[in-house]
Design an enzyme around this catalytic site. Structure first.
Site, PDB file in Angstrom:
ATOM      1  N   ASP A   1      29.916  52.642 -35.299  1.00 37.73           N
ATOM      2  CA  ASP A   1      28.582  52.513 -34.717  1.00 37.73           C
ATOM      3  C   ASP A   1      28.287  51.051 -34.389  1.00 37.73           C
ATOM      4  O   ASP A   1      29.024  50.144 -34.769  1.00 37.73           O
ATOM      5  CB  ASP A   1      27.507  53.143 -35.611  1.00 37.73           C
ATOM      6  N   GLU A   2      27.225  50.825 -33.677  1.00 36.86           N
ATOM      7  CA  GLU A   2      26.883  49.489 -33.165  1.00 36.86           C
ATOM      8  C   GLU A   2      26.770  48.443 -34.268  1.00 36.86           C
ATOM      9  O   GLU A   2      27.142  47.291 -34.079  1.00 36.86           O
ATOM     10  CB  GLU A   2      25.575  49.578 -32.378  1.00 36.86           C
TER      11      GLU A   2
END
Length: 190
Positions: free
Chosen positions: A47-48
């Site tokens: 994820d980011e």
């Protein structure tokens, strides 16, 4: 002939090459790190706000093999608090997490508390410092990969993740790579 890459995904990047979404126009994508060939795909996702080892390939079959539940993925998680042995044992046995609107019991995994802070590259966005409370580092090795699974697992045992770094996929390790490094390799399966 297929191409294969190992990269250290920096904090703040999406594990994709582009998006047509208006909300994501200002996001950072993998394509800005390296000139990957057409048809390249990230093998799995980070994820980011996660960072670390990400594999990129043009070979869909290899991607499928690595994403199967046979290949271990190891993560180092910096958690809020001094993680207890009891919490480690709960992680190892499996815990209930939310997934797709329902409860999911994670498969047993390997987990242990790290004796020292790992020698990872500094993150572009600073994590809070010790004035705000003690933190500890744990290693969690999974063969599955549900959405934000490690973060949900550490939170389920009372120690929310502050920083998450994937350090290994199968036999491939992050080693001394720095954030944003990309290395072309002959293949992933050893």
């Amino acid at each position: 002939m297929h191409k294969h890459y190992i990269l250290y995904k920096p904090y703040g990047y999406l594990s994709q090459f582009m998006s047509n979404s208006r909300q994501q126009k200002t996001k950072n994508f993998l394509g800005s790190l390296y000139d990957f060939p057409e048809n390249s795909m990230a093998v799995g996702r980070l994820d980011e706000t996660s960072e670390g080892l990400l594999l990129v390939t043009t070979d869909g079959n290899m991607s499928h093999t690595i994403n199967s539940q046979k290949v271990e993925k190891e993560y180092y998680a910096q958690v809020d608090g001094d993680m207890s042995l009891r919490a480690i044992e709960r992680l190892k046995a499996g815990v209930d997490i939310g997934f797709n609107g329902s409860k999911y019991f994670t498969k047993p995994c390997k987990a242990f508390k790290l004796d020292a802070i790992p020698g990872l590259p500094s993150r572009s966005k600073k994590i809070r410092d010790d004035r705000h409370g003690v933190t500890s580092w744990v290693s969690v090795t999974l063969t599955e990969g549900k959405f934000r699974q490690v973060r949900k697992m550490t939170a389920a045992v009372g120690f929310p993740t502050l920083r998450l770094v994937r350090v290994r996929v199968g036999a491939i390790e992050i080693g001394n790579m720095q954030s944003g490094d990309v290395v072309e390799v002959d293949g992933f399966v050893r």
